[in-house]
Design a protein around this motif. Structure first.
Motif, short mmCIF file in Angstrom:
data_model
loop_
_atom_site.label_atom_id
_atom_site.label_comp_id
_atom_site.label_asym_id
_atom_site.label_seq_id
_atom_site.Cartn_x
_atom_site.Cartn_y
_atom_site.Cartn_z
N CYS A 22 -13.05 0.61 -2.71
CA CYS A 22 -14.01 -0.62 -2.55
C CYS A 22 -15.08 -0.51 -3.74
O CYS A 22 -15.26 0.43 -4.45
CB CYS A 22 -14.93 -0.38 -1.46
N MET B 55 -15.40 -11.39 -1.32
CA MET B 55 -16.69 -12.04 -0.95
C MET B 55 -17.67 -11.39 -1.89
O MET B 55 -17.68 -10.19 -2.23
CB MET B 55 -17.03 -11.49 0.52
N ASP C 95 -19.13 -1.70 -1.85
CA ASP C 95 -19.16 -3.06 -1.06
C ASP C 95 -18.01 -3.04 -0.16
O ASP C 95 -16.84 -3.03 -0.69
CB ASP C 95 -18.98 -4.13 -2.18
N ASP D 165 -26.12 -5.93 7.89
CA ASP D 165 -25.44 -6.34 6.71
C ASP D 165 -25.11 -4.97 5.84
O ASP D 165 -24.16 -5.06 5.03
CB ASP D 165 -26.62 -7.10 5.97
N SER E 265 -17.27 -5.25 2.18
CA SER E 265 -17.20 -6.53 2.70
C SER E 265 -15.79 -6.89 3.11
O SER E 265 -15.31 -7.70 3.93
CB SER E 265 -17.97 -7.41 2.06
N GLU E 266 -14.53 -6.53 2.04
CA GLU E 266 -13.54 -6.98 2.10
C GLU E 266 -12.62 -6.19 3.29
O GLU E 266 -11.63 -6.69 3.79
CB GLU E 266 -12.75 -7.04 0.71
N GLN E 267 -12.98 -5.02 3.42
CA GLN E 267 -12.31 -4.25 4.44
C GLN E 267 -12.96 -4.04 5.67
O GLN E 267 -12.25 -3.74 6.81
CB GLN E 267 -12.32 -2.62 3.81
N LEU E 268 -14.10 -4.63 6.21
CA LEU E 268 -14.79 -4.31 7.23
C LEU E 268 -15.45 -5.85 7.59
O LEU E 268 -15.77 -6.44 6.73
CB LEU E 268 -15.74 -3.46 7.34
N SER E 269 -15.28 -6.16 8.85
CA SER E 269 -16.06 -7.44 9.50
C SER E 269 -17.40 -7.11 10.04
O SER E 269 -18.09 -7.98 10.09
CB SER E 269 -15.08 -7.89 10.23
N ILE E 270 -17.67 -5.69 10.24
CA ILE E 270 -18.94 -5.64 11.01
C ILE E 270 -20.02 -5.26 9.82
O ILE E 270 -21.28 -5.15 10.40
CB ILE E 270 -18.74 -4.10 11.58
N THR E 271 -19.77 -4.90 8.60
CA THR E 271 -21.04 -4.80 7.58
C THR E 271 -20.49 -4.86 6.41
O THR E 271 -19.08 -5.03 6.03
CB THR E 271 -21.64 -3.36 7.66
N ASP E 272 -21.33 -5.27 5.37
CA ASP E 272 -20.94 -5.49 3.89
C ASP E 272 -20.78 -4.30 2.87
O ASP E 272 -20.56 -4.17 2.00
CB ASP E 272 -21.89 -6.49 3.61
#
Length: 128
Positions: free
Chosen positions: A111, A1, A30, A88, A32-39
């Motif tokens: 990351c 993302m 970043d 975010d 965002s690829e590992q977590l859905s709760i923040t970027d």
């Protein structure tokens, strides 16, 4: 993302605010690829509890000017590791000892690091 400017701009504002309050070793990842709760995780260090509190206050003040308020603030009683959750992105202001102990950089080393392009006061730049 790919992160949008809607996320990156306030992260950079927060990073500059942390730097302005003599925060050091300021980095952003970043996640965002590992977590859905923040970027993004933004991490800044300070040498004592009072300075951690100053960083947190500075970040909150700078982001309030853009209309952003944290949805959650944790750890501000001890000011050893304060977390500001902006959905975010999450700001971690840590005492240097906590930063070394928990080593978030090691946990998120896979990351991508986000370039922040912040100006640092001379005293903080010398500490690095």
């Amino acid at each position: 993302m790919t992160l949008t400017d809607d996320v990156l701009e306030p992260v950079r504002i927060a990073a500059q605010a942390a730097s302005d309050k003599m925060g050091h070793n300021i980095v952003a990842f970043d996640v965002s690829e590992q977590l859905s709760i923040t970027d993004v995780f933004l991490i800044a260090s300070a040498g004592n509890e009072r300075q951690v509190g100053a960083i947190v206050d500075g970040v909150e003040e700078a982001l309030l000017k853009t209309g952003r308020k944290p949805v959650r603030r944790e750890g501000d009683r001890e000011n050893r590791w304060v977390l500001l959750d902006y959905i975010d992105f999450v700001v971690h202001a840590q005492h240097t000892e906590e930063r070394l102990l928990y080593n978030l950089e090691r946990l998120w080393k896979d990351c991508p690091q986000i370039p922040l392009d912040i100006e640092q006061p001379e005293e903080a730049a010398e500490e690095q």
